[in-house]
Design an enzyme around this catalytic site. Sequence first.
Site, short mmCIF file in Angstrom:
data_model
loop_
_atom_site.label_atom_id
_atom_site.label_comp_id
_atom_site.label_asym_id
_atom_site.label_seq_id
_atom_site.Cartn_x
_atom_site.Cartn_y
_atom_site.Cartn_z
N ASP A 67 6.46 2.89 -4.84
CA ASP A 67 6.82 2.68 -3.36
C ASP A 67 7.58 3.98 -3.02
O ASP A 67 8.57 4.40 -3.68
CB ASP A 67 7.92 1.50 -3.65
CG ASP A 67 8.33 1.14 -2.27
OD1 ASP A 67 7.42 0.65 -1.58
OD2 ASP A 67 9.52 1.30 -1.85
N THR A 100 5.56 3.81 3.68
CA THR A 100 6.31 4.67 3.59
C THR A 100 5.99 6.11 2.88
O THR A 100 6.43 7.15 3.17
CB THR A 100 7.76 4.38 2.71
OG1 THR A 100 7.22 3.83 1.45
CG2 THR A 100 8.30 3.34 3.31
N THR A 101 5.22 5.72 2.03
CA THR A 101 4.40 7.00 1.46
C THR A 101 3.62 7.81 2.55
O THR A 101 3.61 8.84 2.58
CB THR A 101 3.54 6.65 0.22
OG1 THR A 101 4.35 5.59 -0.73
CG2 THR A 101 3.10 7.77 -0.77
N ASP A 396 7.53 -5.63 0.53
CA ASP A 396 6.36 -4.96 1.35
C ASP A 396 5.44 -5.99 2.03
O ASP A 396 5.02 -6.05 3.14
CB ASP A 396 5.53 -3.94 0.47
CG ASP A 396 6.24 -2.78 0.21
OD1 ASP A 396 7.49 -2.66 0.32
OD2 ASP A 396 5.45 -1.66 -0.02
N1 LIG Z 1 -9.19 -0.70 -1.79
C1 LIG Z 1 -8.80 0.24 -0.90
N2 LIG Z 1 -9.61 1.57 -0.64
C2 LIG Z 1 -9.19 2.53 -0.03
N3 LIG Z 1 -7.81 2.57 0.65
C3 LIG Z 1 -7.16 1.56 0.29
C4 LIG Z 1 -7.48 0.39 -0.39
N4 LIG Z 1 -6.28 -0.65 -0.43
C5 LIG Z 1 -5.27 0.00 0.28
N5 LIG Z 1 -5.89 1.36 0.82
C6 LIG Z 1 -4.96 2.37 1.56
O1 LIG Z 1 -3.93 2.73 0.64
C7 LIG Z 1 -2.89 3.30 1.79
C8 LIG Z 1 -1.34 2.58 1.32
O2 LIG Z 1 -1.22 2.99 0.04
P1 LIG Z 1 0.52 2.81 -0.53
O3 LIG Z 1 0.81 1.44 -0.46
O4 LIG Z 1 0.46 3.37 -1.91
O5 LIG Z 1 1.33 3.71 0.36
P2 LIG Z 1 2.04 3.24 1.75
O6 LIG Z 1 1.83 1.81 2.01
O7 LIG Z 1 1.88 4.48 2.67
O8 LIG Z 1 3.56 3.16 0.88
P3 LIG Z 1 4.58 2.21 0.39
O9 LIG Z 1 3.60 1.04 0.05
O10 LIG Z 1 4.80 3.05 -0.80
O11 LIG Z 1 5.43 1.98 1.36
C9 LIG Z 1 -3.50 2.85 2.90
O12 LIG Z 1 -3.73 3.72 3.77
C10 LIG Z 1 -4.35 1.67 2.65
O13 LIG Z 1 -5.23 1.70 3.90
MG LIG Z 2 1.92 0.10 0.87
#
Ligand SMILES: Nc1ncnc2c1ncn2[C@@H]1O[C@H](COP(=O)(O)OP(=O)(O)OP(=O)(O)O)[C@@H](O)[C@H]1O
Ligand SMILES: [Mg+2]
Length: 552
Positions: A67, A100-101, A396
């Site tokens: 996260d 957030t990332t 989340d």
């Molecule tokens: N099966 C999938 N294939 C491709 N991309 C995906 C898949 N599932 C999720 N994603 C992508 O992953 C990203 C989210 O990743 P992640 O949750 O690690 O980071 P975040 O939401 O930016 O931050 P955080 O969850 O740490 O607050 C999004 O851009 C989402 O579209």
């Molecule tokens: Mg996320």
Amino acid sequence: MSAPGAAGGVPVLVLKEGSNRSRGKEAQHTNIMAAKIVAETVRSSLGPKGMDKMLVDSFGDVTITSDGRTILDEMDIQHPAAKMMVEVAKTQDNEAGDGTTTAVIVSGELLNKAEELVEKNVHPTIIIDGYKKASEKALEVLEKIATPVDVEKQDYAKRVAMTSMASKLVAEYREYLADLAVKAILAVAEKDGGKYKADVDDVKVEKKTGEAMQDTKLIQGIVLDKDVSHSGMPKRVEKAKIALLDCPLEIEKTEFDAKINIESPEQMEAFLKQEEDMLREMVDRVGKAGANVLMCEKGIDDMAQHFLARKGILAVRRIKKSDMEKLSKATGGKIVTKLDSITADDLGYANLVEERKVGEDKMTFVEGCKHPRAVTILIRGGTQRIIDEAERSVHDALCVVRDVVEEPKIVAGGGAPELEVSRMLKKYAETLPGREQLAVRGFAEALEAVPNTLTENAGLDPIDVLSDLRARHEKGETWAGIEVISGKIQDMSKAGVFEPLSVKKQIIKSGTEASCMILRIDDVIAAGKMKTPPTPPGGGPPGGGYPGMGEY
Ligand SMILES: Nc1ncnc2c1ncn2[C@@H]1O[C@H](COP(=O)(O)OP(=O)(O)OP(=O)(O)O)[C@@H](O)[C@H]1O
Ligand SMILES: [Mg+2]
């Protein structure tokens, strides 16, 4: 430090000794560098194929997470510009709860592109103007490509929750947990003029080690991490009528030192009896109102506990204020401040109040509330680290469900929206004059960092994937993205990877704001003592330190 000028050969001292100052391009370069390092740190944790980080704090406590906000929070960052990136993650978390990332990565990339432009002698104010225009346009495009959904009839709320958990340690159980998150938010959401309003804080997330993740449950009421206060009290009360009290069931001590002269054993006895009578009267008031359960924010005297037990009233004491508020929302009871005024109308209702052993500890369940406006998710799992990360992931998930419930519009994920926005921005850039055009182009290219990073983290070649993706978007495939589990380029809406529009909008907003704020700084004045220079997380260039950074 001396001012640039010197009066008659004597340097003019303006700042205190030990202060440090860096200006102009040097200050900008240092700040951008620091911010980029932060973005670089979280980069590898983006997406379902992203890696987790193990963070050890100064007490030796370990956190394992992917996260973004938690990583940055735990890192204890010192550099002022780097701290602004932590703020980006915080804002993103507070406003949207997820992304957030991505927000940090996008901010870092926006600064990267800005630096390239600064080197080409584009003035920061022009870049800032360009970024602002680009951000407005980006929000417009996102709004246009987003799909409106009906959260009651369709299961998109569950899907966004599943996407948000796909990148977490608990991904295996995401379907089950997503279901709970949706039910929880819909239970506490209120409809007002056709629009939902939901508060994530109305869903209490409790956790206890033991059993397995599948034993995580949604309780239509509140679970308190407290036991029943007296062994003589019932441990289970059905059809509970609950008194909620925020005053103590104790004899209050006077604020002043007072002396009572007792001269005979009879007087002593009378004095104690009076105290006892007062406590008995307090308990009687609770009983007379018709309560068979008492939830108290303050303490309950031993004697009062004894009386309560004799009346068959189950009581829990020293409950947190926030839990009292949730109990009130769940049971429909009113929190009473003065015992004299308690009536049957103030009582809340629950089908069952029961103390149960959960793992090693005893917890009190208040469940089966009629129309609970606060509910609980009780997370179970093998180890403390797993349930800690599960708690963050459920948070989340609750946030993204709230996001779509409040603004029922979604986009597909996997980098598709970022690429589409990027494509439209490049077109938009062509309509702008001169250097602003460069800034908008830079913004467009920065957004490509999202599909780029997702691809890299999946172990694929970003150059091939990105050129293919750009071509598809050019052909009108709005939702073409990279599905990282299968490693294939595909229509992400068919892959079922959906995210709330509000998360994506917030990423653009917080990313632009932070990068512009850092760009606007051309003078860093650090007062006072020298602090130890920060060690760059994730390793920096050998020898440590970055130009100018040792000043902090
Ligand atoms: N099966 C999938 N294939 C491709 N991309 C995906 C898949 N599932 C999720 N994603 C992508 O992953 C990203 C989210 O990743 P992640 O949750 O690690 O980071 P975040 O939401 O930016 O931050 P955080 O969850 O740490 O607050 C999004 O851009 C989402 O579209
Ligand atoms: Mg996320």
